[in-house]
Design a protein around this motif. Structure first.
Motif, PDB file in Angstrom:
ATOM      1  N   GLN A  15     -36.347 -28.291  67.467  1.00  0.00           N
ATOM      2  CA  GLN A  15     -35.315 -29.168  66.921  1.00  0.00           C
ATOM      3  C   GLN A  15     -35.514 -29.212  65.413  1.00  0.00           C
ATOM      4  O   GLN A  15     -36.302 -30.014  64.903  1.00  0.00           O
ATOM      5  N   ARG A  59     -28.250 -33.683  63.397  1.00  0.00           N
ATOM      6  CA  ARG A  59     -27.796 -32.567  64.227  1.00  0.00           C
ATOM      7  C   ARG A  59     -28.851 -32.241  65.280  1.00  0.00           C
ATOM      8  O   ARG A  59     -30.013 -31.996  64.958  1.00  0.00           O
ATOM      9  N   VAL A  61     -29.708 -29.492  68.065  1.00  0.00           N
ATOM     10  CA  VAL A  61     -29.325 -28.151  68.491  1.00  0.00           C
ATOM     11  C   VAL A  61     -29.604 -27.996  69.984  1.00  0.00           C
ATOM     12  O   VAL A  61     -30.397 -28.724  70.573  1.00  0.00           O
ATOM     13  N   ASP A  63     -31.218 -26.967  73.260  1.00  0.00           N
ATOM     14  CA  ASP A  63     -32.605 -26.577  73.542  1.00  0.00           C
ATOM     15  C   ASP A  63     -32.942 -26.503  75.029  1.00  0.00           C
ATOM     16  O   ASP A  63     -34.091 -26.237  75.396  1.00  0.00           O
ATOM     17  N   TYR A  87     -24.275 -27.585  69.932  1.00  0.00           N
ATOM     18  CA  TYR A  87     -24.967 -28.596  69.136  1.00  0.00           C
ATOM     19  C   TYR A  87     -24.220 -29.930  69.248  1.00  0.00           C
ATOM     20  O   TYR A  87     -23.047 -29.996  69.604  1.00  0.00           O
ATOM     21  N   GLN A 223     -32.968 -20.171  71.193  1.00  0.00           N
ATOM     22  CA  GLN A 223     -34.213 -20.828  70.806  1.00  0.00           C
ATOM     23  C   GLN A 223     -35.264 -19.817  70.356  1.00  0.00           C
ATOM     24  O   GLN A 223     -36.038 -20.079  69.429  1.00  0.00           O
ATOM     25  N   LEU A 226     -34.714 -18.954  66.833  1.00  0.00           N
ATOM     26  CA  LEU A 226     -35.143 -20.001  65.908  1.00  0.00           C
ATOM     27  C   LEU A 226     -36.625 -19.890  65.548  1.00  0.00           C
ATOM     28  O   LEU A 226     -37.053 -20.410  64.521  1.00  0.00           O
ATOM     29  N   THR A 229     -37.314 -18.561  61.983  1.00  0.00           N
ATOM     30  CA  THR A 229     -36.735 -19.195  60.797  1.00  0.00           C
ATOM     31  C   THR A 229     -37.624 -19.033  59.567  1.00  0.00           C
ATOM     32  O   THR A 229     -37.163 -19.135  58.444  1.00  0.00           O
ATOM     33  N   TYR A 260     -25.963 -24.286  66.985  1.00  0.00           N
ATOM     34  CA  TYR A 260     -26.680 -24.950  65.887  1.00  0.00           C
ATOM     35  C   TYR A 260     -25.773 -25.832  65.051  1.00  0.00           C
ATOM     36  O   TYR A 260     -26.193 -26.876  64.548  1.00  0.00           O
ATOM     37  N   VAL A 267     -28.729 -21.415  57.671  1.00  0.00           N
ATOM     38  CA  VAL A 267     -29.976 -21.895  58.259  1.00  0.00           C
ATOM     39  C   VAL A 267     -31.179 -21.118  57.730  1.00  0.00           C
ATOM     40  O   VAL A 267     -32.230 -21.703  57.428  1.00  0.00           O
TER      41      VAL A 267
END
Length: 270
Positions: A15, A59, A61, A63, A87, A223, A226, A229, A260, A267
């Motif tokens: 998150q 926000r 997202v 998951d 999201y 996920q 992510l 990132t 997202y 992002v």
């Protein structure tokens, strides 16, 4: 290693939280008691350090999890957020102090028997779903409750409650484990757990996860992306979205934004 252990160790729902100027809004996660960790991923807290002068849009997202959440200023109102494949944004103002319990995929309906599909894509009043824990939150929590005491109270209640948990359906656990281990890139109809049809598996997913195996796989795939990132250039340069099962860049961008709320470029920019 059992499937349930695999899920805990190989699936860490992210998150993301954008830091606010001068840390006016803070988000933190805390581990529950070790004996609860096969059911609960974390407890979390989202709170202000001073009154906000402008609305804050929080926000959440996608998951694959379900969350109980409540405001410490008024714990009489608590909610359960079901599975979502998009999201969600919550506009918040002034002072707030939200606390939550994030259940690993499929675990909330085992502890509080309910059809997860009835809770999907919405926040539902907790007292209409699990009145015992709703009463507990209302009676034992208040705005001065600190995180150490809060964690201790939640641990005590939930440890007493897990003895009532429904037995695990190993077919569901194996299917969830397959999806997680394959990072969402799997066609379950071709790799079904023994002794179950695709129709039966769909019913199990709707009952315990809140949606279909396909929808859950989409969230798991997102996920996994992510997790990168910290290395946005690596994603673009090496086209990791193709390795993750997206057809092309347009497919990746479209699906990422729906899960997202922002494009990958916004992002992952550094």
């Amino acid at each position: 290693m059992t499937p349930i252990t695999h899920i805990r160790t190989s699936y860490a729902p992210v998150q993301p939280f954008a830091a606010q100027p001068e840390e006016t809004v803070v988000y933190r996660e805390f581990l529950p008691d070790l004996r609860l960790q096969e059911y609960i991923y974390c407890y979390w807290q989202l709170n202000t350090t001073c009154a906000l002068t402008a609305p804050f849009h929080y926000r959440v997202v996608a998951d694959g999890c379900m969350d109980i959440f409540f405001e410490l200023h008024d714990p009489r109102q608590s909610f359960i957020m079901g599975f979502s494949d998009a999201y969600t944004s919550f506009p918040l103002e002034g002072n707030f102090n939200y606390v939550g319990i994030r259940f690993l995929p499929g675990m909330f309906p085992r502890l509080f028997p309910v059809n997860a599909a009835e809770l999907s894509r919405q926040a539902t009043a907790l007292d209409s779903v699990a009145p015992a824990i709703a009463r507990f939150l209302a009676d034992r929590f208040h705005e001065e409750t600190g995180m150490p005491q809060l964690r201790s109270l939640l641990d005590s209640f939930l440890l007493a409650h897990i003895s009532k948990a429904l037995p695990a359906d190993n077919r569901l656990l194996e299917a969830v484990d397959l999806i997680v281990q394959q990072a969402g890139m799997i066609t379950l109809e071709k790799e079904l757990p023994p002794g179950i049809s695709s129709r039966q598996l769909r019913r199990l997913f709707e009952c315990y996860i809140g949606d279909t195996p396909k929808a859950f796989s989409k969230v798991v795939r997102f996920q996994k992306i992510l997790q990168f990132t910290h290395s946005p250039l690596h994603i673009r340069k090496n086209k990791l979205y193709l390795d993750a099962g997206y057809y092309d860049q347009a497919h990746f961008i479209r699906e990422f934004k729906s899960l997202y709320g922002l494009t990958p470029a916004k992002v992952f920019r550094k």
